[in-house]
Design a protein around this motif. Structure first.
Motif, short mmCIF file in Angstrom:
data_model
loop_
_atom_site.label_atom_id
_atom_site.label_comp_id
_atom_site.label_asym_id
_atom_site.label_seq_id
_atom_site.Cartn_x
_atom_site.Cartn_y
_atom_site.Cartn_z
N ARG A 22 0.84 -1.20 0.15
CA ARG A 22 -0.03 0.16 -0.01
C ARG A 22 0.77 1.26 0.03
O ARG A 22 1.94 1.24 0.75
CB ARG A 22 -0.95 -0.04 1.14
CG ARG A 22 -1.87 1.33 1.38
CD ARG A 22 -2.59 1.07 2.75
NE ARG A 22 -3.43 0.04 2.73
CZ ARG A 22 -4.60 -0.40 2.57
NH1 ARG A 22 -5.33 0.59 1.72
NH2 ARG A 22 -5.17 -1.68 2.69
N ALA B 65 0.85 5.63 -1.21
CA ALA B 65 0.50 7.00 -1.73
C ALA B 65 1.57 7.93 -2.23
O ALA B 65 2.55 7.78 -1.50
CB ALA B 65 -0.45 7.73 -0.78
N HIS C 239 -3.39 1.09 -4.65
CA HIS C 239 -3.01 2.61 -5.02
C HIS C 239 -4.06 3.09 -6.08
O HIS C 239 -4.55 2.33 -6.94
CB HIS C 239 -1.70 2.64 -5.65
CG HIS C 239 -1.42 4.25 -5.83
ND1 HIS C 239 -1.61 4.91 -7.16
CD2 HIS C 239 -0.65 5.09 -5.04
CE1 HIS C 239 -1.08 6.07 -7.10
NE2 HIS C 239 -0.37 6.10 -5.70
#
Length: 195
Positions: free
Chosen positions: A5, A7, A91
């Motif tokens: 995961r 960002a 994402h």
């Protein structure tokens, strides 16, 4: 299945563990597999679509902590262990392109002169576990087999159906041929010939 995961502008998280480096950019590349065949005696090639290639994902990371080389070693060790195991990637950019699972493909580290820290490019390739493909193929086959027994199916007409719709007819020759066969020499006048 382990998950990755991240960002953009934040750190990677592999199974919840924070990884070194900050994600600077995300690139998703997908392309069709096209074969170019030369044409004999003509300019240019013929391009034939052969399918598509799996998506490639490139994550650019900035390793700028107190010891960037230690961060590179930690990153290498973590992803070296997951070379053969697919990762579930989370994402929004990847979800928009349809990439849910990926394999670690390569890690490139780059050191720029005059700059502190390292840049790392982590490359992933889209994958689907073989078991999931087998299950999907089996489900599709079962669905097709079930559809065969229900209702009309497109295809060639059954034997005799065409004959019922269009009964055979004797072909008729043109009028001038019939007249000539009946002995009328003036039959040529019917087609614009003779006098």
């Amino acid at each position: 299945m382990p998950y990755l995961r991240f960002a953009t502008g934040d750190r990677l998280r592999l199974d919840g563990e924070e990884m070194p480096g900050v994600v600077v950019s995300v690139e998703v590349e997908g392309e069709n597999s096209v074969e170019s065949l030369p044409r004999e005696g003509r300019a240019g090639d013929v391009h034939v679509l052969r399918g598509y290639r799996d998506f490639r994902v490139r994550l650019t990371l900035r390793l700028a902590g107190p010891d960037p080389l230690a961060e590179a070693r930690k990153l290498q060790a973590k992803f070296a262990m997951s070379k053969t195991e697919p990762l579930r990637v989370v994402h929004p950019h990847l979800a928009a392109r349809g990439v849910e699972k990926a394999l670690f493909a390569r890690l490139v580290t780059r050191e720029e002169g005059g700059e502190e820290g390292l840049d790392a490019v982590l490359e992933l390739i889209q994958t689907e576990p073989r078991e999931a493909l087998k299950e999907a193929n089996a489900a599709e086959e079962a669905r097709l087999q079930g559809a065969m027994g229900q209702g009309p199916v497109a295809g060639p007409p059954k034997e005799g159906a065409q004959a019922k719709r269009n009964p055979p007819q004797e072909p008729k020759p043109p009028r001038y041929v019939e007249a000539f066969v009946q002995g009328q020499q003036s039959a040529l006048g019917l087609v614009g010939g003779g006098r």
